[in-house]
Design a protein around this motif. Sequence first.
Motif, PDB file in Angstrom:
ATOM      1  N   UNK A  78     146.436 126.511  49.192  1.00 50.70           N
ATOM      2  CA  UNK A  78     146.207 128.125  49.733  1.00 50.70           C
ATOM      3  C   UNK A  78     147.084 128.119  51.058  1.00 50.70           C
ATOM      4  N   UNK A  79     146.881 127.434  52.011  1.00 52.00           N
ATOM      5  CA  UNK A  79     147.425 127.543  53.331  1.00 52.00           C
ATOM      6  C   UNK A  79     149.257 127.317  53.173  1.00 52.00           C
TER       7      UNK A  79
ATOM      8  N   UNK B 255     148.333 131.581  52.539  1.00 48.24           N
ATOM      9  CA  UNK B 255     147.052 132.101  52.460  1.00 48.24           C
ATOM     10  C   UNK B 255     146.020 131.622  53.170  1.00 48.24           C
ATOM     11  N   UNK B 256     144.911 132.319  53.633  1.00 44.65           N
ATOM     12  CA  UNK B 256     143.942 131.601  54.180  1.00 44.65           C
ATOM     13  C   UNK B 256     143.010 130.680  53.505  1.00 44.65           C
ATOM     14  N   UNK B 257     142.427 129.921  54.326  1.00 36.95           N
ATOM     15  CA  UNK B 257     141.738 128.800  53.570  1.00 36.95           C
ATOM     16  C   UNK B 257     140.406 129.442  53.301  1.00 36.95           C
ATOM     17  N   UNK B 258     139.394 128.965  52.496  1.00 39.47           N
ATOM     18  CA  UNK B 258     138.255 129.710  52.011  1.00 39.47           C
ATOM     19  C   UNK B 258     137.127 128.631  52.524  1.00 39.47           C
ATOM     20  N   UNK B 259     135.966 129.354  52.689  1.00 41.91           N
ATOM     21  CA  UNK B 259     134.956 128.502  53.280  1.00 41.91           C
ATOM     22  C   UNK B 259     133.861 127.973  52.191  1.00 41.91           C
ATOM     23  N   UNK B 260     133.618 126.775  52.072  1.00 39.87           N
ATOM     24  CA  UNK B 260     132.536 126.592  50.951  1.00 39.87           C
ATOM     25  C   UNK B 260     131.059 127.224  51.450  1.00 39.87           C
ATOM     26  N   UNK B 261     130.360 127.714  50.194  1.00 40.33           N
ATOM     27  CA  UNK B 261     129.292 128.127  50.321  1.00 40.33           C
ATOM     28  C   UNK B 261     128.250 127.605  49.449  1.00 40.33           C
ATOM     29  N   UNK B 262     127.212 127.012  49.914  1.00 40.54           N
ATOM     30  CA  UNK B 262     126.328 126.044  49.188  1.00 40.54           C
ATOM     31  C   UNK B 262     125.815 126.973  47.874  1.00 40.54           C
ATOM     32  N   UNK B 263     125.370 128.275  48.136  1.00 44.24           N
ATOM     33  CA  UNK B 263     124.934 129.076  46.828  1.00 44.24           C
ATOM     34  C   UNK B 263     125.824 129.022  45.724  1.00 44.24           C
ATOM     35  N   UNK B 264     127.228 129.310  46.052  1.00 46.95           N
ATOM     36  CA  UNK B 264     128.192 129.515  45.128  1.00 46.95           C
ATOM     37  C   UNK B 264     128.249 128.150  44.292  1.00 46.95           C
ATOM     38  N   UNK B 265     128.063 126.730  44.962  1.00 49.93           N
ATOM     39  CA  UNK B 265     128.308 125.800  44.395  1.00 49.93           C
ATOM     40  C   UNK B 265     126.938 125.468  43.537  1.00 49.93           C
ATOM     41  N   UNK B 266     125.821 126.155  43.801  1.00 51.79           N
ATOM     42  CA  UNK B 266     124.581 125.991  42.952  1.00 51.79           C
ATOM     43  C   UNK B 266     124.725 126.817  41.756  1.00 51.79           C
ATOM     44  N   UNK B 267     125.544 127.927  41.952  1.00 53.59           N
ATOM     45  CA  UNK B 267     125.436 128.798  40.886  1.00 53.59           C
ATOM     46  C   UNK B 267     126.473 127.764  40.006  1.00 53.59           C
ATOM     47  N   UNK B 268     127.413 127.237  40.339  1.00 53.17           N
ATOM     48  CA  UNK B 268     128.529 126.551  39.529  1.00 53.17           C
ATOM     49  C   UNK B 268     127.911 125.396  38.840  1.00 53.17           C
TER      50      UNK B 268
END
Length: 167
Positions: free
Chosen positions: A58-59, A63-76
């Motif tokens: 992305x960089x 593009x801007x880099x993305x921030x990891x978010x644990x709830x997203x990984x939990x859903x994934x």
Amino acid sequence: MKPLALKLLSLVLLSSILFSCSKEDDGIYFNENSEIINANVSYTEIETEILNLINDYRVSEGLTSLKPLNIISGVADGHTKYMVEIGEVNHDNFNQRTQTLVENAGAISVGENVAYGFNSAQGVVNGWLNSDSHREIIENPNYTHFGISTESNNEGRNYFTQIFIKK
């Protein structure tokens, strides 16, 4: 002007029919929200590498880099386990995952890439980048956060779910 508006309306209706999940896909398997929210997510080496490779790409594209978010990984993770369980790569229950992220992570929009069989982070990222529809999700400038999940089946084949959100 009217023929153009009619064509646009037809295209929107056709797209929503083709890309919406059927009611039959709902409720096959999905972790309860409380399990997802309270999940202690720890990232494996391959998951961390995928997150880094996606951000590096992305960089490099401005593009801007993305921030990891644990709830997203939990859903994934819930979806990856489901795919391993049924032995099939799919987007079943995507609407449910989206709703969970809207309600619990403040998501405004959600995108998802899934894959199967790659043995390395670079391999799966290259696979996604070589696919127009998957690359489009990765390159979406509106996304702000992401999460990842990988899981191997009994034969050692890897399944992947990466989810992107805009907060």
